[in-house]
Motif scaffolding. Sequence first.
Motif, PDB file in Angstrom:
ATOM      1  N   VAL A  67       0.842  -1.193   0.000  1.00  0.00           N
ATOM      2  CA  VAL A  67       0.000   0.000   0.000  1.00  0.00           C
ATOM      3  C   VAL A  67       0.880   1.246   0.000  1.00  0.00           C
ATOM      4  N   LEU A  68       1.845   1.289   0.898  1.00  0.00           N
ATOM      5  CA  LEU A  68       2.709   2.474   0.996  1.00  0.00           C
ATOM      6  C   LEU A  68       3.601   2.636  -0.224  1.00  0.00           C
ATOM      7  N   GLY A  69       3.916   1.539  -0.891  1.00  0.00           N
ATOM      8  CA  GLY A  69       4.692   1.626  -2.122  1.00  0.00           C
ATOM      9  C   GLY A  69       3.966   2.387  -3.214  1.00  0.00           C
ATOM     10  N   LEU A  70       2.657   2.464  -3.128  1.00  0.00           N
ATOM     11  CA  LEU A  70       1.857   3.214  -4.104  1.00  0.00           C
ATOM     12  C   LEU A  70       1.687   4.683  -3.718  1.00  0.00           C
ATOM     13  N   CYS A  71       2.118   5.037  -2.531  1.00  0.00           N
ATOM     14  CA  CYS A  71       1.981   6.413  -2.033  1.00  0.00           C
ATOM     15  C   CYS A  71       3.184   7.239  -2.488  1.00  0.00           C
ATOM     16  N   ARG A  79      -0.674   9.399  -7.163  1.00  0.00           N
ATOM     17  CA  ARG A  79      -1.976   8.736  -7.109  1.00  0.00           C
ATOM     18  C   ARG A  79      -2.819   9.304  -5.972  1.00  0.00           C
ATOM     19  N   ALA A  80      -4.094   9.498  -6.255  1.00  0.00           N
ATOM     20  CA  ALA A  80      -5.048   9.867  -5.211  1.00  0.00           C
ATOM     21  C   ALA A  80      -5.416   8.602  -4.441  1.00  0.00           C
ATOM     22  N   VAL A  81      -5.992   8.761  -3.271  1.00  0.00           N
ATOM     23  CA  VAL A  81      -6.397   7.614  -2.458  1.00  0.00           C
ATOM     24  C   VAL A  81      -7.337   6.711  -3.259  1.00  0.00           C
ATOM     25  N   ASP A  82      -8.271   7.291  -4.000  1.00  0.00           N
ATOM     26  CA  ASP A  82      -9.192   6.487  -4.810  1.00  0.00           C
ATOM     27  C   ASP A  82      -8.451   5.663  -5.857  1.00  0.00           C
ATOM     28  N   ASP A  83      -7.393   6.219  -6.428  1.00  0.00           N
ATOM     29  CA  ASP A  83      -6.591   5.482  -7.412  1.00  0.00           C
ATOM     30  C   ASP A  83      -5.867   4.310  -6.752  1.00  0.00           C
ATOM     31  N   VAL A 128      -6.832   2.734  -4.019  1.00  0.00           N
ATOM     32  CA  VAL A 128      -7.864   1.749  -3.690  1.00  0.00           C
ATOM     33  C   VAL A 128      -8.250   0.952  -4.932  1.00  0.00           C
ATOM     34  N   ALA A 129      -8.433   1.623  -6.064  1.00  0.00           N
ATOM     35  CA  ALA A 129      -8.819   0.935  -7.299  1.00  0.00           C
ATOM     36  C   ALA A 129      -7.732  -0.042  -7.741  1.00  0.00           C
ATOM     37  N   GLU A 130      -6.482   0.387  -7.683  1.00  0.00           N
ATOM     38  CA  GLU A 130      -5.374  -0.480  -8.098  1.00  0.00           C
ATOM     39  C   GLU A 130      -5.263  -1.712  -7.195  1.00  0.00           C
ATOM     40  N   LEU A 131      -5.347  -1.500  -5.902  1.00  0.00           N
ATOM     41  CA  LEU A 131      -5.262  -2.625  -4.973  1.00  0.00           C
ATOM     42  C   LEU A 131      -6.493  -3.528  -5.059  1.00  0.00           C
ATOM     43  N   GLY A 132      -7.654  -2.937  -5.287  1.00  0.00           N
ATOM     44  CA  GLY A 132      -8.871  -3.724  -5.448  1.00  0.00           C
ATOM     45  C   GLY A 132      -8.793  -4.646  -6.652  1.00  0.00           C
ATOM     46  N   PRO A 162     -11.548  -1.201  -0.095  1.00  0.00           N
ATOM     47  CA  PRO A 162     -12.206   0.120  -0.014  1.00  0.00           C
ATOM     48  C   PRO A 162     -12.427   0.612   1.410  1.00  0.00           C
ATOM     49  N   ARG A 163     -12.557  -0.301   2.348  1.00  0.00           N
ATOM     50  CA  ARG A 163     -12.789   0.099   3.747  1.00  0.00           C
ATOM     51  C   ARG A 163     -11.482   0.295   4.500  1.00  0.00           C
ATOM     52  N   GLU A 164     -10.542  -0.626   4.320  1.00  0.00           N
ATOM     53  CA  GLU A 164      -9.340  -0.628   5.151  1.00  0.00           C
ATOM     54  C   GLU A 164      -8.244   0.325   4.683  1.00  0.00           C
ATOM     55  N   VAL A 165      -8.032   0.439   3.394  1.00  0.00           N
ATOM     56  CA  VAL A 165      -6.909   1.250   2.899  1.00  0.00           C
ATOM     57  C   VAL A 165      -7.067   2.727   3.260  1.00  0.00           C
ATOM     58  N   PRO A 166      -8.225   3.366   3.008  1.00  0.00           N
ATOM     59  CA  PRO A 166      -8.347   4.775   3.405  1.00  0.00           C
ATOM     60  C   PRO A 166      -8.155   4.989   4.910  1.00  0.00           C
ATOM     61  N   GLN A 167      -8.650   4.059   5.725  1.00  0.00           N
ATOM     62  CA  GLN A 167      -8.474   4.175   7.182  1.00  0.00           C
ATOM     63  C   GLN A 167      -6.999   4.058   7.550  1.00  0.00           C
ATOM     64  N   PHE A 168      -6.302   3.113   6.931  1.00  0.00           N
ATOM     65  CA  PHE A 168      -4.872   2.914   7.185  1.00  0.00           C
ATOM     66  C   PHE A 168      -4.079   4.164   6.810  1.00  0.00           C
ATOM     67  N   LEU A 169      -4.350   4.697   5.623  1.00  0.00           N
ATOM     68  CA  LEU A 169      -3.628   5.892   5.174  1.00  0.00           C
ATOM     69  C   LEU A 169      -3.934   7.096   6.064  1.00  0.00           C
ATOM     70  N   ALA A 170      -5.181   7.230   6.482  1.00  0.00           N
ATOM     71  CA  ALA A 170      -5.545   8.341   7.376  1.00  0.00           C
ATOM     72  C   ALA A 170      -4.827   8.224   8.716  1.00  0.00           C
ATOM     73  N   ALA A 171      -4.688   7.003   9.222  1.00  0.00           N
ATOM     74  CA  ALA A 171      -3.982   6.803  10.497  1.00  0.00           C
ATOM     75  C   ALA A 171      -2.510   7.183  10.363  1.00  0.00           C
ATOM     76  N   LEU A 172      -1.886   6.824   9.247  1.00  0.00           N
ATOM     77  CA  LEU A 172      -0.480   7.184   9.039  1.00  0.00           C
ATOM     78  C   LEU A 172      -0.312   8.681   8.817  1.00  0.00           C
ATOM     79  N   ARG A 173      -1.299   9.296   8.202  1.00  0.00           N
ATOM     80  CA  ARG A 173      -1.265  10.756   8.034  1.00  0.00           C
ATOM     81  C   ARG A 173      -1.344  11.438   9.399  1.00  0.00           C
TER      82      ARG A 173
END
Length: 84
Positions: A40-44, A48-52, A54-58, A67-78
């Motif tokens: 996930v972090l390798g794509l950051c 890429r936007a968060v939606d991008d 999520v789409a790539e990983l999905g 769609p549920r876990e990745v945005p929460q994970f990224l928000a926590a790291l932010r």
Amino acid sequence: MTWHPVLHRSVVLRHDRVRGIDLLLLPERVVVLRGSAGRVLGLCDGSRAVDDIVAELGARFPGAPVPREVPQFLAALRKEGWLR
């Protein structure tokens, strides 16, 4: 505004080949990443936007709760200050 996450300049993503794990290297701290967190972090990379992300990983992991876990994970790291 759409967020394009990128690691903070003081944070480095590394793969430890000996142990087979991904790590976040921070000033005076090392965080061991579990599961797909390193992928996930390798794509950051800021392109890429968060939606991008999520789409790539999905597409890579159909049926996973991306769609549920990745945005929460990224928000926590932010919130920790590791992503900007």
